[in-house]
Scaffold this active site. Structure first.
Site, PDB file in Angstrom:
ATOM      1  N   HIS A 171       0.855  -1.191   0.000  1.00 25.98           N
ATOM      2  CA  HIS A 171       0.000   0.000   0.000  1.00 25.98           C
ATOM      3  C   HIS A 171       0.887   1.236   0.000  1.00 25.98           C
ATOM      4  O   HIS A 171       1.843   1.318   0.755  1.00 25.98           O
ATOM      5  CB  HIS A 171      -0.889  -0.005   1.240  1.00 25.98           C
ATOM      6  CG  HIS A 171      -1.710   1.245   1.390  1.00 25.98           C
ATOM      7  ND1 HIS A 171      -2.474   1.752   0.357  1.00 25.98           N
ATOM      8  CD2 HIS A 171      -1.881   2.100   2.430  1.00 25.98           C
ATOM      9  CE1 HIS A 171      -3.086   2.856   0.768  1.00 25.98           C
ATOM     10  NE2 HIS A 171      -2.733   3.087   2.021  1.00 25.98           N
ATOM     11  N   HIS A 178       0.705   5.815  -0.971  1.00 27.96           N
ATOM     12  CA  HIS A 178      -0.090   6.973  -1.388  1.00 27.96           C
ATOM     13  C   HIS A 178       0.642   7.663  -2.535  1.00 27.96           C
ATOM     14  O   HIS A 178       0.776   8.887  -2.551  1.00 27.96           O
ATOM     15  CB  HIS A 178      -0.290   7.945  -0.219  1.00 27.96           C
ATOM     16  CG  HIS A 178      -1.145   7.406   0.888  1.00 27.96           C
ATOM     17  ND1 HIS A 178      -1.237   7.994   2.118  1.00 27.96           N
ATOM     18  CD2 HIS A 178      -1.971   6.328   0.927  1.00 27.96           C
ATOM     19  CE1 HIS A 178      -2.070   7.290   2.893  1.00 27.96           C
ATOM     20  NE2 HIS A 178      -2.520   6.279   2.191  1.00 27.96           N
ATOM     21  N   ASP A 187       0.415  -5.420 -20.820  1.00 27.17           N
ATOM     22  CA  ASP A 187       1.358  -6.467 -20.416  1.00 27.17           C
ATOM     23  C   ASP A 187       1.215  -6.785 -18.931  1.00 27.17           C
ATOM     24  O   ASP A 187       1.067  -7.934 -18.533  1.00 27.17           O
ATOM     25  CB  ASP A 187       2.811  -5.986 -20.607  1.00 27.17           C
ATOM     26  CG  ASP A 187       3.236  -5.900 -22.066  1.00 27.17           C
ATOM     27  OD1 ASP A 187       2.553  -6.476 -22.926  1.00 27.17           O
ATOM     28  OD2 ASP A 187       4.268  -5.239 -22.326  1.00 27.17           O
ATOM     29  N   HIS A 220      -8.552   7.432  -1.619  1.00 30.56           N
ATOM     30  CA  HIS A 220      -7.499   6.974  -0.712  1.00 30.56           C
ATOM     31  C   HIS A 220      -6.218   6.691  -1.492  1.00 30.56           C
ATOM     32  O   HIS A 220      -5.314   7.522  -1.505  1.00 30.56           O
ATOM     33  CB  HIS A 220      -8.016   5.748   0.062  1.00 30.56           C
ATOM     34  CG  HIS A 220      -7.036   5.201   1.047  1.00 30.56           C
ATOM     35  ND1 HIS A 220      -7.319   4.146   1.865  1.00 30.56           N
ATOM     36  CD2 HIS A 220      -5.758   5.556   1.335  1.00 30.56           C
ATOM     37  CE1 HIS A 220      -6.276   3.886   2.639  1.00 30.56           C
ATOM     38  NE2 HIS A 220      -5.325   4.720   2.326  1.00 30.56           N
ATOM     39  N   TYR A 253       7.272 -13.892 -22.316  1.00 34.50           N
ATOM     40  CA  TYR A 253       8.331 -12.903 -22.160  1.00 34.50           C
ATOM     41  C   TYR A 253       9.255 -13.242 -20.989  1.00 34.50           C
ATOM     42  O   TYR A 253       8.835 -13.801 -20.000  1.00 34.50           O
ATOM     43  CB  TYR A 253       7.670 -11.538 -21.941  1.00 34.50           C
ATOM     44  CG  TYR A 253       8.609 -10.398 -21.687  1.00 34.50           C
ATOM     45  CD1 TYR A 253       9.287  -9.781 -22.740  1.00 34.50           C
ATOM     46  CD2 TYR A 253       8.808  -9.935 -20.404  1.00 34.50           C
ATOM     47  CE1 TYR A 253      10.137  -8.727 -22.491  1.00 34.50           C
ATOM     48  CE2 TYR A 253       9.653  -8.880 -20.147  1.00 34.50           C
ATOM     49  CZ  TYR A 253      10.318  -8.278 -21.196  1.00 34.50           C
ATOM     50  OH  TYR A 253      11.158  -7.246 -20.946  1.00 34.50           O
TER      51      TYR A 253
HETATM   52 ZN   LIG Z   1      -3.425   4.686   3.121  1.00 39.62          ZN
END
Ligand SMILES: [Zn+2]
Length: 229
Positions: free
Chosen positions: A102, A104, A127, A167, A221
């Site tokens: 995660h 930002h 791809d 978010h 690939y």
């Molecule tokens: Zn966050």
């Protein structure tokens, strides 16, 4: 329990956090990487509120699949990342997932702020993600709702990235490294498509061509025997 396996994942997860910094995806203590310990009901995640300069294998936190630090295992005296519940939910619901990330990162969050999926208009995106990057629901931190939104959006989807509305991005992968790769590639395509649109209309890619590109990249690939994901 084989603690060497846990140690290997702690090394990996600590090292991969540096990739978020290198790619410019995080500021201050934001962002987090986690990795499942193969063959166990455990995963390793970053501690909460620790500077990237101070992240080391020693302070990674080993959690169970409810997101609780496991007493007696490394890092149990620390508070895990505030996003741990979301990571744990994904590991519980998607056994094929070995890593979650995660951030930002700026351009991905800009699309999330508009609640707009990123259309698949460049071959690199076909791809890597096999189509558009979907938007997940608005969800508040603190319970399972972020995890639920990630799983509901990505289950059965080719994309390893979701833009949680208002978010930012969560990415998944077969390993922590694969999920970090998806986070880096996501920000790259989010930026490119954003810039492209400033200059005029985007030109779509025929869905059949997206299928062909995705299939070729995922199956052909790269070097024989490469870690594909
Ligand atoms: Zn966050």
């Amino acid at each position: 329990m084989d603690t060497r396996q846990i140690d290997a994942v702690r090394d990996d997860v600590a090292r991969l956090h540096a990739e978020l910094v290198r790619a410019g995806l995080v500021v201050w203590t934001g962002g987090n990487v986690s990795g499942r310990v193969p063959g166990t009901d455990l995963f390793v995640i970053k501690p909460s509120g620790v500077s990237y300069d101070d992240l080391a294998p020693e302070n990674m936190v080993v959690c169970d699949l409810d997101g609780r630090p496991v007493p007696g295992l490394p890092g149990s005296e620390r508070q895990p990342s505030s996003d741990t519940a979301a990571h744990a939910y994904v590991y519980r619901q998607m056994p094929e997932v070995g890593g979650v990330v995660h951030t930002h990162s700026t351009y991905a969050v800009a699309w999330a702020a508009r609640g707009e999926e990123i259309p698949c208009v460049i071959t690199a995106m076909a791809d890597e993600f096999g189509g558009p990057i979907p938007v997940g629901p608005f969800a508040i931190i603190g319970d399972d709702s972020i995890g639920r939104g990630i799983v509901e959006t990505l289950r059965g989807h080719r994309s390893r990235a979701v833009l949680m509305r208002n978010h930012g991005p969560f990415t998944i992968g077969s390993s922590a490294k694969d999920a970090v790769k998806a986070a880096v590639m996501l920000e790259d395509v989010a930026r490119t498509v954003h810039i492209a649109r400033q200059g005029g209309d985007l030109v779509p890619i025929d869905p059949a061509d997206i299928d062909r590109l995705y299939d070729r990249y995922q199956n052909v690939y790269g070097q024989q025997g490469d870690e594909r994901r």
